[in-house]
Design a protein around this motif. Structure first.
Motif, PDB file in Angstrom:
ATOM      1  N   PRO A 593       6.366  12.812  45.959  1.00 39.99           N
ATOM      2  CA  PRO A 593       7.333  13.483  46.852  1.00 39.99           C
ATOM      3  C   PRO A 593       8.516  14.062  46.072  1.00 39.99           C
ATOM      4  CG  PRO A 593       6.717  11.330  47.726  1.00 39.99           C
ATOM      5  CD  PRO A 593       6.129  11.400  46.348  1.00 39.99           C
ATOM      6  N   ASP A 686      11.552  -2.281  45.725  1.00 48.20           N
ATOM      7  CA  ASP A 686      11.800  -1.570  46.987  1.00 48.20           C
ATOM      8  C   ASP A 686      13.008  -0.649  46.867  1.00 48.20           C
ATOM      9  OD1 ASP A 686       9.689  -2.643  48.319  1.00 48.20           O
ATOM     10  OD2 ASP A 686      10.859  -3.959  49.631  1.00 48.20           O
ATOM     11  N   HIS A 689      12.071   2.461  45.157  1.00 50.76           N
ATOM     12  CA  HIS A 689      11.372   3.333  46.102  1.00 50.76           C
ATOM     13  C   HIS A 689      12.390   4.020  47.020  1.00 50.76           C
ATOM     14  CE1 HIS A 689       7.784   3.772  49.115  1.00 50.76           C
ATOM     15  NE2 HIS A 689       8.334   4.915  48.796  1.00 50.76           N
ATOM     16  N   LYS A 690      13.327   3.245  47.501  1.00 50.14           N
ATOM     17  CA  LYS A 690      14.357   3.804  48.379  1.00 50.14           C
ATOM     18  C   LYS A 690      15.127   4.924  47.665  1.00 50.14           C
ATOM     19  CE  LYS A 690      18.637   2.512  50.669  1.00 50.14           C
ATOM     20  NZ  LYS A 690      19.594   1.407  50.890  1.00 50.14           N
ATOM     21  N   SER A 693      13.258   8.095  47.654  1.00 49.02           N
ATOM     22  CA  SER A 693      13.365   8.781  48.949  1.00 49.02           C
ATOM     23  C   SER A 693      14.727   9.440  49.127  1.00 49.02           C
ATOM     24  CB  SER A 693      13.107   7.793  50.094  1.00 49.02           C
ATOM     25  OG  SER A 693      11.744   7.436  50.128  1.00 49.02           O
ATOM     26  N   GLN A 697      14.965  13.451  49.472  1.00 50.77           N
ATOM     27  CA  GLN A 697      15.523  14.080  50.675  1.00 50.77           C
ATOM     28  C   GLN A 697      16.705  14.981  50.328  1.00 50.77           C
ATOM     29  OE1 GLN A 697      15.430  12.153  54.496  1.00 50.77           O
ATOM     30  NE2 GLN A 697      17.629  12.323  54.706  1.00 50.77           N
ATOM     31  N   HIS A 704      16.321  23.556  51.313  1.00 52.21           N
ATOM     32  CA  HIS A 704      16.344  24.208  52.626  1.00 52.21           C
ATOM     33  C   HIS A 704      17.556  25.135  52.767  1.00 52.21           C
ATOM     34  CE1 HIS A 704      12.997  21.828  53.767  1.00 52.21           C
ATOM     35  NE2 HIS A 704      13.649  20.711  54.003  1.00 52.21           N
TER      36      HIS A 704
ATOM     37  N   TYR B 268      18.564   6.674  58.023  1.00 54.59           N
ATOM     38  CA  TYR B 268      19.209   7.782  57.319  1.00 54.59           C
ATOM     39  C   TYR B 268      18.243   8.621  56.473  1.00 54.59           C
ATOM     40  CZ  TYR B 268      23.388   5.335  58.800  1.00 54.59           C
ATOM     41  OH  TYR B 268      24.345   4.711  59.555  1.00 54.59           O
ATOM     42  N   LEU B 269      16.948   8.316  56.550  1.00 52.75           N
ATOM     43  CA  LEU B 269      15.961   9.126  55.824  1.00 52.75           C
ATOM     44  C   LEU B 269      14.946   9.653  56.822  1.00 52.75           C
ATOM     45  CD1 LEU B 269      15.343   6.735  52.794  1.00 52.75           C
ATOM     46  CD2 LEU B 269      16.491   8.963  52.711  1.00 52.75           C
ATOM     47  N   ALA B 270      14.514  10.907  56.632  1.00 57.19           N
ATOM     48  CA  ALA B 270      13.491  11.468  57.495  1.00 57.19           C
ATOM     49  C   ALA B 270      12.177  10.721  57.253  1.00 57.19           C
ATOM     50  CB  ALA B 270      13.323  12.950  57.195  1.00 57.19           C
ATOM     51  N   ASP B 274       5.709   9.592  52.670  1.00 57.64           N
ATOM     52  CA  ASP B 274       5.973   8.711  51.533  1.00 57.64           C
ATOM     53  C   ASP B 274       7.376   8.131  51.526  1.00 57.64           C
ATOM     54  OD1 ASP B 274       3.473   8.922  50.046  1.00 57.64           O
ATOM     55  OD2 ASP B 274       3.988  11.054  49.945  1.00 57.64           O
ATOM     56  N   THR B 275       8.119   8.385  52.581  1.00 54.73           N
ATOM     57  CA  THR B 275       9.491   7.885  52.605  1.00 54.73           C
ATOM     58  C   THR B 275       9.494   6.359  52.496  1.00 54.73           C
ATOM     59  OG1 THR B 275      10.128   9.720  54.014  1.00 54.73           O
ATOM     60  CG2 THR B 275      11.615   7.835  53.979  1.00 54.73           C
ATOM     61  N   TYR B 276      10.472   5.845  51.763  1.00 59.68           N
ATOM     62  CA  TYR B 276      10.612   4.398  51.661  1.00 59.68           C
ATOM     63  C   TYR B 276      10.891   3.798  53.036  1.00 59.68           C
ATOM     64  CZ  TYR B 276      12.708  -0.129  51.033  1.00 59.68           C
ATOM     65  OH  TYR B 276      12.994  -1.456  51.163  1.00 59.68           O
ATOM     66  N   PRO B 279      11.479  -3.323  54.928  1.00 60.03           N
ATOM     67  CA  PRO B 279      10.580  -4.355  55.468  1.00 60.03           C
ATOM     68  C   PRO B 279      10.895  -4.566  56.950  1.00 60.03           C
ATOM     69  CG  PRO B 279      11.686  -5.127  53.465  1.00 60.03           C
ATOM     70  CD  PRO B 279      12.350  -3.843  53.863  1.00 60.03           C
ATOM     71  N   GLU B 401      18.187  14.221  59.963  1.00 59.09           N
ATOM     72  CA  GLU B 401      18.186  13.604  58.631  1.00 59.09           C
ATOM     73  C   GLU B 401      17.532  14.540  57.618  1.00 59.09           C
ATOM     74  OE1 GLU B 401      18.149   9.003  60.318  1.00 59.09           O
ATOM     75  OE2 GLU B 401      16.303   9.832  59.477  1.00 59.09           O
ATOM     76  N   GLU B 402      16.410  15.145  58.016  1.00 62.01           N
ATOM     77  CA  GLU B 402      15.687  16.005  57.072  1.00 62.01           C
ATOM     78  C   GLU B 402      16.473  17.272  56.726  1.00 62.01           C
ATOM     79  OE1 GLU B 402      11.684  17.090  58.117  1.00 62.01           O
ATOM     80  OE2 GLU B 402      11.322  17.848  56.086  1.00 62.01           O
TER      81      GLU B 402
END
Lengths: 710, 710
Positions: A593, A686, A689-690, A693, A697, A704, B268-270, B274-276, B279, B401-402
Motif C-alpha cells: 500500500p 502492530d 503496521h499502523k 497505514s 494515507q 488526491h 482515523y484511518l480509511a 491493507d489498513t492497519y 485488535p 478520513e481518506e
C-alpha cells in the motif's frame, strides 16, 4: 475644377472617415474595456527588480547591523534584548526604508536563569572550589556585566555530591554499558556535548541525557565541550580565540536543556497573560536532576567526589516578537514569512545576529523600494524577529499557536535564516523538497564570494547528490528536526519551510559547530575577524535568501515543484524497502500500500506539472492560477496528522518529523520497526503496521490534492 | 451651387466621419477586449434558474423513488444494500438526468450481525422461552426473509442469566441509586430507550448504559421501547400500526450499540484492504456484556430470572459509498457536498430512504439541466450516498478520513438530509450558525404543504427564538451531536454543515421519534399512509434543501453570515457567565479573556460584514471575491482543535462538540466545570481553566481570520 471639387469632397470624406475611425477606436471608451486588475492579476515576477534588489544588498550595511546588534549581550527578556526590540522597531518603522507597518507582540513565558548572587558551583572534595564561571577575558565584550554565567536553562536548582563518572554522550546505551560494571547510584555523570536528540538541538539531547541519567540513580550531570569535537583537538590558549576561531579552554557553551519547544507551561496555547498554565511539576522533557555545562579546561581537572550547587530559578517574563509587514498588491491574503530569532545567550554575534543583520539589510532595501513607490509584492510579506528562541523556540511557537488558523490558511512559505554565516565556504540549505527549485534558481543568480562562480556551482562542489531527475545537484537537506524557528512552521503547521546559511568546509574541520557557539566569545570581534571579515558571505546569504523571498512573493505561479517532492518520497521509500521490507514481511505486514501511495503521488505530481507546463499562465483566469497555487501552497499541509506522534510535542508532519532511527526514511515507520525489533513484541509490530497505514494515507491524501481538482 | 457643393462636401465629410467613428468603435477589435471569464467570474446566482428548479421537483417522482428504494430490506452490505448501490449508480449515470460522473467506493468495515441459525434468545426461568423475535406480520414487508432479527449490533455474544432489575435509562445515576439498596452483581438490567448519550444517537447512549452496567457487576442489558416515550401511551394492537403510526407491541428498535463513529477497527484511518486494524480487544465504546433490544409487549411479561443467549458475530464486509459529481464552471476547486446514508436496518422507508428519495429527485432535476446545457454550477457539487451509517456513520467517516486534506481545503458546506420527513408539520434544521441565513432565504421561497404560507413562516410558528439582531425568527438548532452523517464533516473536518428535515408538532405527540423507527414497520406502506401521503413534505424538503444547495453552489459571494455566528457565541457566553462565572471566580479563574475573545469576534465579524456590504461584488476582482469567500468558507475550520477532547472520538470543533452538561454552552468548559464541582479537586478546576484558554484561543483565532487579511 468640378473634378477637383469632387476630389476634394472625396478626400475630405476620406480624411474625415479616417479621423472618425481613429476617434472611434481610440477616443471613445468601449465601456467594457479591460480593467487594470486583469493585467495586475497575471503579472509575473519582474527580473529587473530582482537584479536591482540584489545589487543593493550591501556589505557595509550588514557589518553595521551586526555591530549594532551585538553591542551588548541580549539574552531573552533582558535589558539587552529590549534594546534590540527598540532597534528593530526603529528600523522597520523608518519613513524611508521601513515596512508598511511594524509592531511588537508580547508573550509571558517561562524562563530559567542563574542566580547572580549565588552563582552555580562545581567543586571537588570538601574544600577545593574549582570551576570558575567567568571565562577568560580577551576582549572588552567578555567583561560586560550582563554576560550571563554559564548554566543549563531549566536545570533544577539543587546541591548534590557524588563520584564523578565519565558517561560519553549520556545516551541510554552509554549508561547501560557503564551500569554493567559499576553501580551508578549517587554518582555525578560527566558527558560531552554532541550527539543528536530527537529535535536535533544539541541541548535537547542533553536534556535527554539528564533524564536517562536519573533512571540509573545518577544525581547530577556535567556537560563539557570536547576539544576533539569542537576545536579539531586544539586546547592551548595560544591556539584558540583570540588567536583563531577555536574555543578557549575556559569557554562554556550555554544552552536550554529541554526537549520540547514553545513555552513549557502553555503547550499548544499562546502564552498570554491569562492563559492556563500547567503545574510546573507536569513539565516533561527537562532535567529531573541538576545539570551544568563546563569548559574543557575544567573538565580535565575534575576528579573523584564532586559537589554540584545549582541555584537556577524559573520566572515568567514577557518576551517580545517584533513583527513587520509589506502588504501584497494582488493577493494580500497570501503570506510569505521570513524570520529569525533576536535573542542570544551572550552577545550572539553569529547566533543569531548574523541572521538578524541579513534580515535587516533585506528589509532596508525592500522597504526603500516600497517607500519610493517602485515596487510592491504580489503577496504579503511578514517579517518576524522572534524572542526567546534559545530557551526552546518560544517566540515563534507562541506566534503559530496564537494565529494558527490564519497562518495555516494563508502562508505560502516560511524562510528561516538564523545563523546566516557559520563560515565562508559554501551555501547550506535544508528545506521541504517543494522549495528545492526556487533555492536553486536564486543561488544561480548570486556570485559566490571568493570564487569566480555562482553560489549554486560552488555549493554543488561542496555538497551534492545524484538526482534521478536532474543528475548531480547540490544537496538540500531535509528539515527533520527542530533546530531553529522553522520547527513550528514546518512540523506544527505544515508550511513549506527552508533554512538557509553559509557553512564551512567539512574537509577542513571536524568542529561540531563554530567553536564560539553559545559562549561569551561569540562577538562582533570574533565574527568580523574569523567568520566573515568582508561580510561577503553575509551578502551572499542576503542575496540568495532575499531572492527566494521576492520570487515567492512575486511569481504568478508559486515556484514550488511537486515532482521534486515525489523524488524525495521515492528516496524515503527506497530506504524503507531496503531496511524494513523483509522484516515486515516476516511478520505478515505488506509494504505494497505504501508503494502504491508513492506511485500515486508521483503520477499526480507529474500530471499537475504537465498541466502547469501546458498552461499559458499569463492568459489564464486568475481563479485558475489561484487554484494551482493553492494546490502547491497546501501540499505540505496535506502531510499533517496531529495524532501520528502523540509523544512528540508539536510534530505533526508525517514525513519530516524527527526520528531516533538512523535509517533516513519515514520517521514513524523507522522508529516503530526499530522498537519492534528490539522488543520482539506483537504489539510493537502492530505499531509498525499502523505507521505504514498512517504514512500511506497521508501520501495518498496529498496525491488526491494534486489530482484534477474535481 | 458652389455653396451647395461645399455643403455636399461638408455633409460627405460629416457622414464619413460618423461612419468612421462607428466603424472605429464597433468594427475594429480593440485587441485587448474583455475576456469572457471576466463576466463569468462575477456572475451571481440566477433566480430564474432557482424558480425553474423548484418547480420541477415532483411529488410523483419522490413517491416512486421511495417505493423503489424500499422494496426490500437493505441493511449495510446485504444483497438489498447492493441493489440500492446499483439503483443509485443507474440513476446518477443516466444519460438524460445523470451527473457528470458517478462511481462507487468500497471500504472494508467491521460490522456485527445476528446469527440466522442461532437466533438470540431471552427466556425466563428454566424452561419458558419467551421473547419472539419476529414481530407480528401486518403487511408482506414484515415477511421478507431478509428482515433482520432485532439485535444490538456490537453486543458481544454470550449466554448469561440473572435476576431482572429495572434500571430506568441505565445512566450512572440510575445504577448508583439502585446500588444503594440492592446488590446488582449478577443481575440483568432492563432499561428503556431514550436519554441522550454524548453523541445524541440513542443507541450510543445504550452502549454507555451497558458500559455503566458492567461497572456494577451486571451481566446483561435488555433495552425496550417504552410506550409512554414513543406511542403517547398507546399499547393495544388496535391502536397501533397498521391502524396508526404508533409502534405495534411486538415491534423492536434495532440499533448499533457503539459510542464512537467510523469503522471501529481503523480509527482515523480509511478502512482500505491493507489498513492497519487495531485488535478487537482494544475497541472501546461498545457493550462489554451482552445486550439486546426487545418490544414493550415482551418487556411487560418479563419477570425474575432471565436467560440471555446472544449469538451476534462480527465480520469484515465491504461497504460502498456511491459518489456523484457535477463539475463547477468557475471554481471547480470549491465543493458543496450533499449527502445521506443509503443503508437501513430493515426496509428503512423513512430512515434513510425518505432522504435518499429527496436526494435522487434533486439530482434528477439538476442532472437534466446540466445534460441539456441549461445550467452548470459555479462551484462543484458532490453527492454522497453513504454506506453503513446505521453501524456508526461508517461510510461518511471513512470518506472524510481518506480525503481529509482535499475536503478540508476545498469544501464550502455539507448538507445532510437523512430522515427527510419525520412528519408533516414543520421544517426542522440544525446547522452551523454561518448557514442560518441561507436556510432562511431558501425556506422563504417554498410554500409549506397544507398551508397558505411559506415554509419559513410556518416554521416560525412551530419553533422560534428571539434574536438580538432580527427579533423573532425560526429556531435553528446547533449540530452538537453525532446523530447522522454530518458528524465527520462538522466535528472532524470543521466544515459548515446543516441537517434538514420535516418534523412533527411537538404539542400533538410525545413520541421520542416516529414510532416505527428502526423496526420492521418502517416501510413504504407506513410512510405513504401515515407520514406523508401526498409526498408534499418530501417535496418541501427537496425544495428547501435543493434551494440551499444551488445558492451555495452558484452565489458569487458565499451566503454565509459571520455576525450570525457571533450571535451564537454571545448566546453561549451568556449561558457560561450565568452558570459558571461565580464558581470560577471563587477558584481564581477569570472569564475575562473569553469575554474579550467573543467581543473581538463580534467586532471583526461586523467589520467583514461591512466590507462585504460596501463592495460592489460584480465589479470586484475575482481574487478579492475569492479572498472573502475563503474567509467565510474557512470560518468553521478555525474552531478546530484536534487535542481539545482527547477522549471523544473525532470531535475537534471546540464550539459544537457534544457535551454531557445540561448547560447549553461551550462543551469543554461546561463538562470540566461540572466535573470539578462534583470532585472538588484542584486538578479538575485546572481543567476548567484550561478549557477557557482553549476556547478563548479558538475564538480569537477565528476572529483573526475575519479581520483585514493582512
Amino acid at each position: 475644377a468640378e473634378w477637383n471639387k469632387v476630389l476634394l469632397g472625396v478626400l475630405t470624406g476620406a480624411v474625415a472617415l479616417t479621423i472618425g475611425i481613429l476617434l472611434g477606436h481610440f477616443a471613445i471608451d468601449k465601456g467594457s474595456s479591460v480593467p487594470d486588475w486583469v493585467r495586475d492579476a497575471s503579472r509575473d515576477v519582474d527580473e529587473s527588480i530582482i537584479e536591482k534588489f540584489l545589487a543593493e544588498l550591501d556589505t557595509n550595511q550588514l557589518r553595521e547591523n551586526l555591530r549594532e546588534l551585538t553591542k551588548v549581550p541580549h539574552m531573552a527578556t533582558t535589558p539587552g534584548d529590549e534594546a534590540t526590540v527598540d532597534f528593530m522597531l526603529k528600523r522597520w518603522q523608518d519613513p524611508n526604508t521601513g515596512l508598511d507597518s511594524a509592531w511588537r507582540e508580547n508573550y509571558k513565558v517561562y524562563l530559567s536563569f542563574p542566580n547572580k548572587t549565588s552563582p552555580n558551583k562545581v567543586s571537588v572534595g570538601k574544600t577545593g572550589y574549582l570551576v570558575t564561571w567567568f571565562q577568560n577575558v580577551y576582549k572588552p565584550d567578555q567583561e560586560d556585566p550582563e554576560v550571563v554565567q554559564p548554566y543549563a536553562a531549566y536545570s533544577p536548582a539543587g546541591n548534590v555530591k557524588g563520584k564523578l563518572v565519565y558517561a560519553n554522550q549520556g545516551k541510554m546505551s552509554d549508561y547501560e554499558l557503564l551500569n554493567r560494571t559499576l553501580d551508578l547510584t549517587g554518582t555525578i555523570a560527566i558527558t560531552r556535548y554532541g550527539g543528536e536528540g530527537r529535535s536535533k538541538k544539541y541541548t535537547s539531547f542533553i536534556a535527554l541525557n539528564a533524564i536517562n541519567a536519573a533512571k540509573f540513580g545518577i544525581v547530577g550531570v556535567l556537560v563539557y565541550t570536547e576539544p576533539y569535537d569542537m576545536n579539531d583537538g586544539l586546547v592551548s590558549e595560544s591556539e584558540t580565540y583570540p588567536h583563531s576561531w577555536y574555543l578557549p579552554p575556559s569557554g562554556v557553551e550555554r544552552g536550554s536543556y529541554n526537549i520540547d519547544f514553545g513555552d513549557l507551561l502553555t503547550p499548544y496555547l499562546a502564552a498570554k497573560d491569562d492563559t492556563y498554565r500547567i503545574p510546573k511539576e507536569d513539565i516533561t522533557g527537562i532535567p529531573p536532576i541538576p545539570a551544568q555545562p563546563i569548559g574543557f579546561e575544567d573538565a580535565e581537572r575534575l576528579i573523584c567526589n564532586v559537589h554540584l550547587d545549582i541555584y537556577n530559578t524559573e520566572r515568567l517574563e514577557y518576551s517580545a516578537n517584533v513583527m513587520g509587514i509589506i502588504r501584497g498588491s494582488v493577493e494580500p491574503d497570501r503570506y510569505v514569512i521570513y524570520g529569525n530569532h533576536r535573542d542570544s545567550w551572550v552577545h550572539g554575534a553569529i547566533d543569531p545576529s548574523s541572521g538578524t543583520a541579513v534580515m535587516l539589510e533585506i528589509t532596508r532595501v525592500l522597504g526603500k523600494m516600497v517607500k519610493e513607490g517602485k515596487w510592491r509584492p504580489r503577496r504579503s510579506i511578514i517579517f518576524g524577529s522572534w524572542g526567546a528562541e534559545e530557551f526552546g523556540l518560544i517566540g515563534s511557537a507562541e506566534y503559530t499557536e496564537e494565529y494558527f488558523s490564519k497562518l495555516s490558511e494563508r502562508t505560502v512559505a516560511y524562510i528561516n535564516v538564523d545563523i546566516s554565516v557559520f563560515a565562508n565556504a559554501t551555501l547550506r540549505a535544508s528545506a521541504s523538497p517543494a522549495a528545492q527549485s526556487v533555492i536553486f534558481t536564486a543561488s544561480k543568480q548570486v556570485k559566490a564570494p571568493g570564487t569566480t562562480t555562482t553560489v549554486y556551482e560552488n555549493w554543488k562542489q561542496y555538497s551534492n547528490r545524484t538526482s534521478p531527475n536532474y543528475g548531480i545537484i547540490p544537496n538540500v537537506g531535509f528539515l527533520t528536526g527542530a533546530g531553529s524557528d522553522y520547527a513550528a512552521f514546518m512540523h506544527y503547521l505544515g508550511i513549506t519551510s527552508m533554512d538557509i546559511s553559509y557553512f564551512y568546509d567539512r574537509s577542513k574541520t571536524r568542529a561540531r559547530i563554530y567553536p564560539a557557539y553559545h559562549t561569551a566569545y561569540d562577538t562582533f570581534d570574533y565574527a568580523s575577524t574569523y567568520i566573515d571579515p568582508g561580510f561577503t558571505s553575509h551578502q551572499a546569504v542576503a542575496r540568495t535568501a532575499g531572492n527566494v523571498l521576492v520570487r515567492l512573493a512575486d511569481s504568478l505561479l508559486l515556484p514550488f515543484n511537486c515532482s521534486d517532492y515525489a523524488e524525495s518520497l521515492d528516496q524515503y521509500l527506497g530506504q524503507a524497502v531496503t531496511a524494513f521490507e523483509e522484516k515486515l514481511a516476516a511478520k505478515g505486514i505488506s509494504m505494497e500500500p505504501l508503494k502504491k501511495a508513492v506511485q500515486l503521488f508521483r503520477d499526480t505530481a507529474a500530471k499537475l506539472d504537465r498541466l502547469i507546463r501546458d498552461s499559458d499562465l499569463a492568459k489564464e483566469t486568475p481563479l485558475k492560477v489561484r487554484q494551482m497555487n493553492d494546490q502547491l501552497m497546501l501540499l505540505d499541509r496535506a502531510f499533517l496528522d496531529p495524532l501520528a506522534f502523540p509523544e512528540q510535542y508539536g510534530f505533526r508532519h508525517v514525513i519530516w518529523a524527527s526520528r531516533s532511527s538512523s535509517v533516513p526514511t519515514f520517521p514513524g515507520l523507522a522508529d516503530a520497526v526499530e522498537k519492534a525489533e528490539s522488543t520482539g513484541l506483537k504489539e510493537d509490530w502492530d505499531q509498525a503496521h499502523k505507521h505504514i497505514s498512517i504514512v500511506t494515507q497521508a501520501i495518498a491524501g496529498a496525491a488526491h490534492t494534486l489530482d484534477d481538482v474535481i
